[in-house]
Structure formats: C-alpha cells, structure tokens
Enzyme design. Structure first.
Site, PDB file in Angstrom:
ATOM      1  N   ASN A 164     -19.129 -87.785  12.289  1.00  0.00           N
ATOM      2  CA  ASN A 164     -17.761 -87.172  12.135  1.00  0.00           C
ATOM      3  C   ASN A 164     -17.830 -86.057  11.252  1.00  0.00           C
ATOM      4  O   ASN A 164     -17.734 -84.797  11.890  1.00  0.00           O
ATOM      5  CB  ASN A 164     -16.798 -88.067  11.614  1.00  0.00           C
ATOM      6  CG  ASN A 164     -15.246 -87.705  12.377  1.00  0.00           C
ATOM      7  OD1 ASN A 164     -14.917 -86.479  12.327  1.00  0.00           O
ATOM      8  ND2 ASN A 164     -14.602 -88.803  12.448  1.00  0.00           N
ATOM      9  N   ASP A 165     -17.498 -86.282  10.005  1.00  0.00           N
ATOM     10  CA  ASP A 165     -17.151 -85.011   9.148  1.00  0.00           C
ATOM     11  C   ASP A 165     -18.644 -83.929   8.950  1.00  0.00           C
ATOM     12  O   ASP A 165     -18.069 -82.689   8.830  1.00  0.00           O
ATOM     13  CB  ASP A 165     -17.250 -85.353   7.648  1.00  0.00           C
ATOM     14  CG  ASP A 165     -16.024 -86.243   7.496  1.00  0.00           C
ATOM     15  OD1 ASP A 165     -14.702 -85.859   8.089  1.00  0.00           O
ATOM     16  OD2 ASP A 165     -15.882 -87.209   6.652  1.00  0.00           O
ATOM     17  N   VAL A 166     -19.642 -84.412   9.324  1.00  0.00           N
ATOM     18  CA  VAL A 166     -20.893 -83.465   9.163  1.00  0.00           C
ATOM     19  C   VAL A 166     -21.112 -82.693  10.487  1.00  0.00           C
ATOM     20  O   VAL A 166     -21.678 -81.638  10.390  1.00  0.00           O
ATOM     21  CB  VAL A 166     -22.053 -84.446   9.141  1.00  0.00           C
ATOM     22  CG1 VAL A 166     -22.097 -85.071   7.729  1.00  0.00           C
ATOM     23  CG2 VAL A 166     -22.668 -85.165  10.354  1.00  0.00           C
TER      24      VAL A 166
END
Length: 461
Positions: free
Chosen positions: A387-389
C-alpha cells in the site's frame, strides 16, 4: 588456559562473527554466514567458561537445556509473518540479560573486594542497566504493537517526560559512579529506565516499527558491549560493538528509505493531516474491480511483468502461489521480476525471506533504485498486499504524511493489477490514488486466493 590463549580464542571468535555478518549480506552465502557466526559464539562461550576459575556447571547446563528448549520451540512454531515480533523479543531478551548480568556483577564485586569496583566498572554497570532496560521494555512494546495487542498511547508532553526521565537516569548513573556501594541506586536506574523505555515506544506508530526494531537491536548490542566492560570480556565487547554498529547503519538506511529522520521517528508518528483527501474523494466512482478471468486475458499478452509484494502477501502466506504464477507466466514467454521496497513488510528483508522460502531466485528480486527506471517499459505490474510503498501521494502531495518517501513507481506501468482484500489504508492511514488510477484494476481477494485464481484462469485462456 593462559591469558594469551584466551585472547587468541576471543580474537578467532570475533573474526568468525565478522565473516558471518559479511556472509549475511547475500542470500547465497547467508547459511554459511549463520554457521560461521554460530561457531564463533560456541568458541566464545567455551572460552569464557574455561577462563573462569569457579564455575557451577550444574546451573549452566540447566540454563542451556531450558533455554535451548524454549528457543527451539519458538523457532519451529513462529510463522514467517511473525518474524518481526520474534526479532523484537530477541532484542528485548538481550537487553534484559545485560541488565541482570551487570547488576549481579556489581553485587558480586562488592562482596569480594570493593577495589574491584573501578570507575570503568561503575560506568559500564550504569550503562548496561540504563540501555539494557530501555531496550527490554521498548522491545516488549514493539512486540505488542506488531502483534496487535498494544495500541498507540499518545501522551501530552511526551517529549518533555522522556527528557526528564533521561536526565534522572543519567543523574542516578553519575551517583552510582560516585558511590557504587549504594546498590539501590542501580535498581533505581532500572526503574526509571523502565518508564523511559515504555514512554519512548508507546507513542510511535506502526509504520515506524521496523525502524524502531532496528534501533532497539543496536541498543541491545551497546548494552552487551557495556556488559563486556563490566565482566572484562573482550568477546562480549567486540560482539556488542558489531551488533550496535550494524544496527545503527541499518536504522540509517531504513530512515533514508522512508525519507524520515531518526529524530522524527522517535518523537513523532505518521498521522494523516486534516487537509488530506478522504477515501470517498479519492475512490468515489473511480475504482475498477475485475475478476480473475478478465485479469488473465490482460496478462496473456504481457511480455514483461513486475510483481510488488507487501505485507498482505506475508499475512496470507501467498509466496508459494505467487511462485507458481511466475512459473506459468515464464512458460508463456513473459519476463517476470520482483520489485522489493526496503521497508515492505514489517522488517528489513521481510519480502526477500518470504520469496526465498518459495525458492524464487534471488536475481529476480530487484531493489527499488534498480527497478524504478524500468516501470514505464513494463506491461503489467501486480501489487500483492502493498500500500504505502506504492502510493503516488509521496511524490505529488507535499502535505501528505509520506511526502518525499521514496516509492516504487508502479503507476508508470502500462497496466496495474492490485490484489487486496479491501480499500483499507496502510500504516500511514491515507487513501492510495493508485487504486483509482485509469490503468489500475482491483482484484478484491486474499492474496493467496487471488494469485491462485489468476493462475487457474490463465491456464484456461
């Protein structure tokens, strides 16, 4: 054994430790590196026992049997998804061991001969108690957060509280150096350090836990090194220094990978700003869901495929299903590689270990800097539980909690498939515009089931 032979044995152990760490830098030599480190530790332990004139081997053997049994049980039962928690526990055990050893050595020295309590001895004892205790309780909180049994605790004025506790701990340490006969001071240091360790880690968010664990690993090494000065044991000093230095280096690397300063990690947490877009604003009416058959048709013509693994892959233990999908794609003539973000998962190298467990060749695992320039020549990117990466807000929104964080530029690929159970945010707590991009298709499923469904559908095409 003479002192010369003792020091020579410790030097041999230290050399094996260094060679072992060197071996751990590459998967092909990691097993040998572990073996060299284990042999070095065996030499160090045997030498330390032989060096002592009075040793109660009954207690030592009992400790070895009990400790080995507990360690073997933990090692065989722990899941790969829980490996970060295991590392946190081991860091904590190392810290509390240094605290207890230093305290016992102080009591022993005071009973034998007060002249044994030199300034170096007193300083090292205080350092072991302070750093070791902070490491233990900080690691326990980190374990609890990763296990989902401890929530973030945000105290108003936490930085001031931490500063006061640190000043008190340092003042008590100075007092112990001046008056080492007052053993209650040592246990007061331990008590204050307990509060400091809890207060430091409680407010830190889950997104920063990999960095915290790496830092606590460094602390455990420093505490062990200080205990080495207490015991006048060269092997312990060298080993602790190696662990402390390598932990600091790893922490620095991870902070750079997240575009975070160590100060920011220790004294702040990722919080979505009030001005950030809501999930409805980002996703409303723009998310395109697809089934496995539709995705199989898209992948049938793909010549280059990049897979981005994340924590979702670890949770569902999907690495073997992903390997089978890779083999099928390669049989159909596609080139397949894996894009590994430095902080994907819950600890450094988490994804590499999972993929290696499924016998995926290491040369297919590409680091972020190596693979980012090739995304615009990639036909299909498959994001599995990340997700965040892969969140482009890191590049486009200066007000985002992840602004400036280096990410995998998957949004530049021709087509993107995201396998995810839902649109829930990552640790940063913000929506991901990638999921609503024009070239993205979502497969809402468990990572393992999603990979198997795509593979079976691809076989039927």
């Amino acid at each position: 054994m003479g002192s010369a032979l003792i020091n020579l044995a410790y030097l041999a152990a230290a050399t094996l430790f260094i060679l072992g760490i060197k071996g751990l830098t590459h998967p092909r030599t990691a097993v040998r590196g572990n073996q060299l480190g284990a042999i070095g530790m065996l030499i160090a332990v045997v030498t330390a026992l032989v060096d002592q004139q009075v040793v109660n081997y009954v207690w030592i053997i009992a400790g070895l049997v009990i400790g080995s049994g507990i360690g073997a049980l933990m090692a065989t039962r722990v899941q790969m998804t829980d490996m970060p928690q295991m590392v946190a526990l081991l860091n904590g055990f190392g810290g509390i061991a240094s605290t207890l050893v230093a305290g016992a050595a102080l009591l022993d020295a005071l009973q034998i001969d007060l002249s044994l309590v030199t300034i170096q001895f007193a300083i090292a004892t205080a350092a072991s108690g302070l750093i070791g205790t902070v490491t233990f309780w900080g690691s326990m909180v980190a374990f609890g957060k990763l296990q989902g049994i401890v929530k973030d605790v945000r105290l108003s004025g936490a930085q001031i509280i931490n500063a006061i506790l640190l000043v008190i701990a340092l003042a008590l340490s100075g007092w112990l150096v001046v008056d080492p006969t007052a053993t209650w001071i040592y246990w007061a240091i331990v008590l204050v350090s307990t509060l400091l360790g809890l207060s430091l880690v409680f407010p830190i968010g889950g997104a920063d836990m990999p960095v915290v664990i790496s830092l606590l690993n460094s602390y455990s090494g420093i505490a062990a090194s200080a205990a080495g000065f207490v015991l006048n044991n060269n092997a312990l000093i060298i080993t602790g220094s190696l662990v402390g230095a390598s932990g600091i280096i790893l922490t620095s690397i991870m902070c750079r990978a997240m575009n975070r300063s160590l100060t920011n990690v220790l004294f702040g947490i990722w919080v979505a700003s009030d001005e950030a877009q809501s999930s409805d604003e980002v996703y409303g009416g723009r998310v395109k869901s697809a089934n496995a058959e539709e995705l199989a048709m898209l992948m049938e013509a793909a010549r280059r495929v990049v897979i981005v693994p994340g924590y979702g892959m670890a949770v569902s233990q999907a690495q073997h299903a992903v390997r089978d999908l890779v083999n099928l794609l390669e049989e159909r003539g596609a080139e397949v590689e894996f894009a590994i973000h430095p902080v994907a998962g819950r600890m450094p190298g988490h994804m590499n270990v999972l993929l290696a467990e499924a016998d995926i060749p290491y040369d297919k695992m590409k680091e972020m800097d190596e693979i980012n320039p090739s995304f615009d020549q990639t036909d299909v990117v498959i994001v599995i539980g990340a997700n965040d990466v892969v969140n482009p807000l890191a590049r486009t929104d200066p007000g985002s909690p992840i602004a400036g964080m280096p990410i995998l530029n998957v949004d530049k690929a021709r087509s993107i498939i995201v396998i995810k159970r839902s649109l829930s945010p990552g640790f940063a707590g913000i929506p991901n515009p990638l999921f609503a991009a024009d070239n993205t298709l979502m497969l809402f499923a468990d990572a393992k089931k999603g990979a198997l469904d795509i593979m079976n559908a691809l076989k039927a095409v």
